[in-house]
Design a protein around this motif. Sequence first.
Motif, PDB file in Angstrom:
ATOM      1  N   ARG A 115     -28.031  13.532 -22.160  1.00 11.84           N
ATOM      2  CA  ARG A 115     -27.928  14.882 -21.590  1.00 11.84           C
ATOM      3  C   ARG A 115     -27.164  15.763 -22.569  1.00 11.84           C
ATOM      4  O   ARG A 115     -26.000  15.515 -22.869  1.00 11.84           O
ATOM      5  CB  ARG A 115     -27.199  14.835 -20.234  1.00 11.84           C
ATOM      6  CG  ARG A 115     -27.035  16.177 -19.553  1.00 11.84           C
ATOM      7  CD  ARG A 115     -28.379  16.691 -19.036  1.00 11.84           C
ATOM      8  NE  ARG A 115     -28.278  18.011 -18.465  1.00 11.84           N
ATOM      9  CZ  ARG A 115     -28.709  18.341 -17.265  1.00 11.84           C
ATOM     10  NH1 ARG A 115     -29.281  17.447 -16.491  1.00 11.84           N
ATOM     11  NH2 ARG A 115     -28.582  19.566 -16.834  1.00 11.84           N
ATOM     12  N   TRP A 116     -27.853  16.781 -23.116  1.00 14.78           N
ATOM     13  CA  TRP A 116     -27.227  17.748 -24.005  1.00 14.78           C
ATOM     14  C   TRP A 116     -26.621  18.863 -23.172  1.00 14.78           C
ATOM     15  O   TRP A 116     -27.169  19.236 -22.132  1.00 14.78           O
ATOM     16  CB  TRP A 116     -28.262  18.341 -24.964  1.00 14.78           C
ATOM     17  CG  TRP A 116     -28.842  17.342 -25.914  1.00 14.78           C
ATOM     18  CD1 TRP A 116     -30.073  16.757 -25.836  1.00 14.78           C
ATOM     19  CD2 TRP A 116     -28.218  16.801 -27.083  1.00 14.78           C
ATOM     20  NE1 TRP A 116     -30.255  15.884 -26.887  1.00 14.78           N
ATOM     21  CE2 TRP A 116     -29.129  15.895 -27.671  1.00 14.78           C
ATOM     22  CE3 TRP A 116     -26.981  16.994 -27.690  1.00 14.78           C
ATOM     23  CZ2 TRP A 116     -28.841  15.191 -28.836  1.00 14.78           C
ATOM     24  CZ3 TRP A 116     -26.698  16.284 -28.853  1.00 14.78           C
ATOM     25  CH2 TRP A 116     -27.616  15.405 -29.418  1.00 14.78           C
ATOM     26  N   ASP A 117     -25.543  19.454 -23.668  1.00 11.80           N
ATOM     27  CA  ASP A 117     -24.910  20.543 -22.918  1.00 11.80           C
ATOM     28  C   ASP A 117     -25.594  21.888 -23.135  1.00 11.80           C
ATOM     29  O   ASP A 117     -25.232  22.875 -22.507  1.00 11.80           O
ATOM     30  CB  ASP A 117     -23.416  20.644 -23.246  1.00 11.80           C
ATOM     31  CG  ASP A 117     -23.131  20.950 -24.702  1.00 11.80           C
ATOM     32  OD1 ASP A 117     -24.086  21.055 -25.511  1.00 11.80           O
ATOM     33  OD2 ASP A 117     -21.954  21.109 -25.043  1.00 11.80           O
ATOM     34  N   VAL A 118     -26.615  21.963 -24.006  1.00  9.86           N
ATOM     35  CA  VAL A 118     -27.316  23.221 -24.271  1.00  9.86           C
ATOM     36  C   VAL A 118     -28.689  23.284 -23.597  1.00  9.86           C
ATOM     37  O   VAL A 118     -29.454  24.214 -23.832  1.00  9.86           O
ATOM     38  CB  VAL A 118     -27.465  23.471 -25.791  1.00  9.86           C
ATOM     39  CG1 VAL A 118     -26.107  23.699 -26.438  1.00  9.86           C
ATOM     40  CG2 VAL A 118     -28.223  22.324 -26.452  1.00  9.86           C
ATOM     41  N   THR A 119     -29.010  22.258 -22.782  1.00  8.82           N
ATOM     42  CA  THR A 119     -30.287  22.230 -22.061  1.00  8.82           C
ATOM     43  C   THR A 119     -30.013  22.078 -20.572  1.00  8.82           C
ATOM     44  O   THR A 119     -28.884  21.805 -20.166  1.00  8.82           O
ATOM     45  CB  THR A 119     -31.181  21.068 -22.542  1.00  8.82           C
ATOM     46  OG1 THR A 119     -30.532  19.835 -22.241  1.00  8.82           O
ATOM     47  CG2 THR A 119     -31.464  21.154 -24.038  1.00  8.82           C
ATOM     48  N   ASN A 120     -31.060  22.197 -19.780  1.00  7.27           N
ATOM     49  CA  ASN A 120     -30.911  22.072 -18.327  1.00  7.27           C
ATOM     50  C   ASN A 120     -31.651  20.849 -17.783  1.00  7.27           C
ATOM     51  O   ASN A 120     -32.045  20.833 -16.632  1.00  7.27           O
ATOM     52  CB  ASN A 120     -31.424  23.340 -17.627  1.00  7.27           C
ATOM     53  CG  ASN A 120     -32.930  23.499 -17.738  1.00  7.27           C
ATOM     54  OD1 ASN A 120     -33.574  22.906 -18.607  1.00  7.27           O
ATOM     55  ND2 ASN A 120     -33.496  24.309 -16.864  1.00  7.27           N
ATOM     56  N   TYR A 121     -31.819  19.827 -18.588  1.00  4.22           N
ATOM     57  CA  TYR A 121     -32.600  18.661 -18.176  1.00  4.22           C
ATOM     58  C   TYR A 121     -32.009  17.385 -18.777  1.00  4.22           C
ATOM     59  O   TYR A 121     -31.229  17.433 -19.729  1.00  4.22           O
ATOM     60  CB  TYR A 121     -34.064  18.802 -18.611  1.00  4.22           C
ATOM     61  CG  TYR A 121     -34.230  19.068 -20.097  1.00  4.22           C
ATOM     62  CD1 TYR A 121     -34.107  18.053 -21.036  1.00  4.22           C
ATOM     63  CD2 TYR A 121     -34.501  20.351 -20.566  1.00  4.22           C
ATOM     64  CE1 TYR A 121     -34.238  18.288 -22.386  1.00  4.22           C
ATOM     65  CE2 TYR A 121     -34.636  20.603 -21.920  1.00  4.22           C
ATOM     66  CZ  TYR A 121     -34.512  19.574 -22.819  1.00  4.22           C
ATOM     67  OH  TYR A 121     -34.640  19.810 -24.164  1.00  4.22           O
ATOM     68  N   ASP A 122     -32.443  16.270 -18.208  1.00  2.48           N
ATOM     69  CA  ASP A 122     -32.119  14.964 -18.795  1.00  2.48           C
ATOM     70  C   ASP A 122     -33.187  14.668 -19.851  1.00  2.48           C
ATOM     71  O   ASP A 122     -34.379  14.942 -19.653  1.00  2.48           O
ATOM     72  CB  ASP A 122     -32.131  13.874 -17.729  1.00  2.48           C
ATOM     73  CG  ASP A 122     -30.970  14.012 -16.771  1.00  2.48           C
ATOM     74  OD1 ASP A 122     -29.877  14.442 -17.200  1.00  2.48           O
ATOM     75  OD2 ASP A 122     -31.139  13.692 -15.579  1.00  2.48           O
ATOM     76  N   SER A 123     -32.748  14.104 -20.964  1.00  2.00           N
ATOM     77  CA  SER A 123     -33.658  13.754 -22.043  1.00  2.00           C
ATOM     78  C   SER A 123     -33.981  12.274 -22.034  1.00  2.00           C
ATOM     79  O   SER A 123     -33.130  11.456 -21.672  1.00  2.00           O
ATOM     80  CB  SER A 123     -33.031  14.077 -23.404  1.00  2.00           C
ATOM     81  OG  SER A 123     -32.854  15.456 -23.584  1.00  2.00           O
ATOM     82  N   VAL A 124     -35.187  11.956 -22.431  1.00  2.00           N
ATOM     83  CA  VAL A 124     -35.538  10.577 -22.723  1.00  2.00           C
ATOM     84  C   VAL A 124     -35.388  10.428 -24.236  1.00  2.00           C
ATOM     85  O   VAL A 124     -35.806  11.296 -25.002  1.00  2.00           O
ATOM     86  CB  VAL A 124     -36.972  10.223 -22.244  1.00  2.00           C
ATOM     87  CG1 VAL A 124     -38.026  11.108 -22.883  1.00  2.00           C
ATOM     88  CG2 VAL A 124     -37.281   8.752 -22.529  1.00  2.00           C
TER      89      VAL A 124
END
Length: 176
Positions: A160-169
Amino acid sequence: MNIDSTGTSTRESVQVRRFHEGDSVEEVTLLLHRAYADHAAAGRIFFASYQSPQDTRHRLSKGECWIATRDDALVGTVTVSAPHTAPAGYPAPEGAGSFWQLAVDPSQRGSGLGHRLLTLAEGRMAALGSTHVVIDTSAAAEDLVAWYRRRGYVPIGTWRWDVTNYDSVVLAKALP
């Protein structure tokens, strides 16, 4: 090979080269915004969909930036780093390379340019000594995750990046 409406081979009409000092960071930023606009419209706010030219310049400074042009218009880009320094806790193989800001102008979708830029990125990482590549993308971008999986990438974790609004795979692939 794809043929455009004028009968010209799309592959041959697109030139790929390293970004250099005379190139426009602002144009790269606008390309990123166009390329990631569909994700943003779907509610997945990729950093590339809103980053500033200063953010783009900073991200370009972290690796080798490659650009694709067609008739002097910027139509694609990718930035490569190998080995890549991942944040603490990020699930990445030791010494893995990475790439980011892989973008194709919407007018070029389906032309094979994305695959061409991906192949270039993988080749550069291998040439720079990495035996693996690791990337991440929105877990909700099922079409994009499937595109990477068809090219040999396998899920190895989440982030999870703090500059996005989603969980990443997080996806990885062994390089030849």
